[in-house]
Scaffold this active site. Structure first.
Site, PDB file in Angstrom:
ATOM      1  N   PRO A 150      45.211 -10.206  -7.416  1.00 45.91           N
ATOM      2  CA  PRO A 150      44.450  -9.021  -6.989  1.00 45.91           C
ATOM      3  C   PRO A 150      42.954  -9.291  -6.928  1.00 45.91           C
ATOM      4  O   PRO A 150      42.249  -8.680  -6.120  1.00 45.91           O
ATOM      5  CB  PRO A 150      44.795  -7.976  -8.056  1.00 45.91           C
ATOM      6  CG  PRO A 150      45.321  -8.734  -9.217  1.00 45.91           C
ATOM      7  CD  PRO A 150      45.976  -9.957  -8.654  1.00 45.91           C
ATOM      8  N   TYR A 151      42.446 -10.202  -7.756  1.00 49.94           N
ATOM      9  CA  TYR A 151      41.020 -10.518  -7.707  1.00 49.94           C
ATOM     10  C   TYR A 151      40.652 -11.158  -6.376  1.00 49.94           C
ATOM     11  O   TYR A 151      39.748 -10.688  -5.673  1.00 49.94           O
ATOM     12  CB  TYR A 151      40.629 -11.462  -8.844  1.00 49.94           C
ATOM     13  CG  TYR A 151      39.237 -12.028  -8.663  1.00 49.94           C
ATOM     14  CD1 TYR A 151      38.119 -11.207  -8.759  1.00 49.94           C
ATOM     15  CD2 TYR A 151      39.035 -13.374  -8.358  1.00 49.94           C
ATOM     16  CE1 TYR A 151      36.837 -11.713  -8.554  1.00 49.94           C
ATOM     17  CE2 TYR A 151      37.768 -13.887  -8.154  1.00 49.94           C
ATOM     18  CZ  TYR A 151      36.669 -13.049  -8.255  1.00 49.94           C
ATOM     19  OH  TYR A 151      35.403 -13.559  -8.036  1.00 49.94           O
ATOM     20  N   ILE A 152      41.359 -12.223  -5.994  1.00 42.63           N
ATOM     21  CA  ILE A 152      41.055 -12.912  -4.744  1.00 42.63           C
ATOM     22  C   ILE A 152      41.229 -11.964  -3.561  1.00 42.63           C
ATOM     23  O   ILE A 152      40.383 -11.898  -2.662  1.00 42.63           O
ATOM     24  CB  ILE A 152      41.944 -14.163  -4.575  1.00 42.63           C
ATOM     25  CG1 ILE A 152      41.619 -15.201  -5.659  1.00 42.63           C
ATOM     26  CG2 ILE A 152      41.763 -14.772  -3.183  1.00 42.63           C
ATOM     27  CD1 ILE A 152      42.558 -16.401  -5.667  1.00 42.63           C
TER      28      ILE A 152
END
Length: 329
Positions: free
Chosen positions: A137-139
């Site tokens: 989810p960060y990327i």
């Protein structure tokens, strides 16, 4: 010149605000708490109370020449909605506020990770496509946020994104985490750490962001420390600054990836609130080659690193010696 900064009380903001002041900017910094307001005020900014709310930010941005959007959610673990609310919705709100306030320029602190998929990246440039891998989810949210910023570029509203890789320096949170993992026996190399990697000292990231405020707009720029380092050498050197040696245990990349996936499944099924010892985001961020060219930033922005790796390490070592790791890291 007048600048509005989000995320000013964080690690990057602690460098960016003084650098802006040194370069003649008046700085207004968004502050979500009294503590944050005190921190940005001590750095030389005028605190504007509020969070990543469009209406509130638009009031604070009145009369500003540029917005530096630094606020974001960086973690190797968490639910997608938390990342999306901060990294995407927060960015959309900052963009909308800047346009409402008629701010002519907007610079986002993005991430080299926005182009990370499954494969190692070797000597890439900005032509590499943005990726939105389901495992991270960060990327994914950093990639979406960058798309939003670039898409908002238009005459009268110039938007740019800078993409540092592994922002490090005095005050970061990575070194304490590394030290904790070594001391608790959880530190493990991936493929022996035998792959090239690139980093960006926090001062270099801020320098590039300030330069991007004068860019033609609609562009993203990789930023680096100007050199390539073997990942194992980098981590060993970084830990040695704090007087610690990493262990020798190593996993092949394929095994680390599957172990991380298993850990994530266990954490989700059992609904644990802490962070798994290894995640696929972590494996992807630091477990493979990453080398890129920042020639575009050099050519279009006049960028070159203002802090060398050696100088940054000396600064970090001195800070640890004087203040201890709690304040230096």
């Amino acid at each position: 010149m007048k600048a509005f900064v989000t995320g000013g009380s964080g690690f990057v903001g602690h460098y960016l605000i003084p650098m802006l002041r040194e370069r003649g900017y008046q700085v207004i910094a968004l502050a979500r708490s009294k503590r944050a307001a005190m921190q940005v005020t001590q750095l030389g900014a005028k605190a504007f109370p509020g969070d990543l709310n469009q209406q509130a930010m638009a009031q604070g941005m009145q009369g500003c020449d540029v917005v530096f959007h630094i606020a974001g959610f960086l973690s190797i673990w968490g639910d997608y909605q938390s990342f999306y609310e901060t990294n995407v919705i927060g960015t959309e709100g900052a963009l909308a506020a800047a346009q409402t306030a008629n701010v002519p320029r907007f610079v986002q602190m993005g991430a080299a990770a926005s182009v990370f998929g499954h494969q190692p990246l070797s000597e890439i440039d900005e032509s590499a496509p943005l990726k939105q891998p389901k495992f991270s989810p960060y990327i994914t949210t950093k990639s979406i946020a960058e798309q939003r910023v670039i898409a908002a570029n238009r005459p009268g509203f110039k938007t740019s994104v800078v993409r540092p890789s592994w922002i490090w320096g005095n005050g970061d949170h990575v070194l304490p985490q590394l030290l904790a993992s070594v001391k608790t026996g959880r530190f493990v190399w991936i493929d022996q750490g035998d792959y090239p990697y690139m980093t960006t000292h926090v001062a270099n990231a801020c320098h590039g962001a300030i330069l991007a405020a004068r860019s033609p707009g609609g562009q993203a720029y990789f930023l680096s420390d100007g050199d390539v380092v073997q990942f194992r050498q980098w981590i060993t050197t970084l830990l040695s600054v704090a007087g610690v040696e990493p262990g020798r245990v190593s996993l092949p990349h394929w095994l680390a990836w599957h172990v991380a996936g298993l850990m994530e499944t266990i954490w989700r099924v059992t609904r644990r609130k802490d962070t798994p010892p290894i995640t696929r985001t972590m494996v992807r961020l630091i477990g493979q080659e990453l080398t890129f060219s920042d020639r575009k930033a050099q050519t279009e922005l006049g960028y070159s690193p203002i802090v060398t790796r050696e100088a940054g390490l000396i600064e970090l070592a001195n800070a640890i010696k004087q203040n201890g790791l709690a304040q230096a890291g």
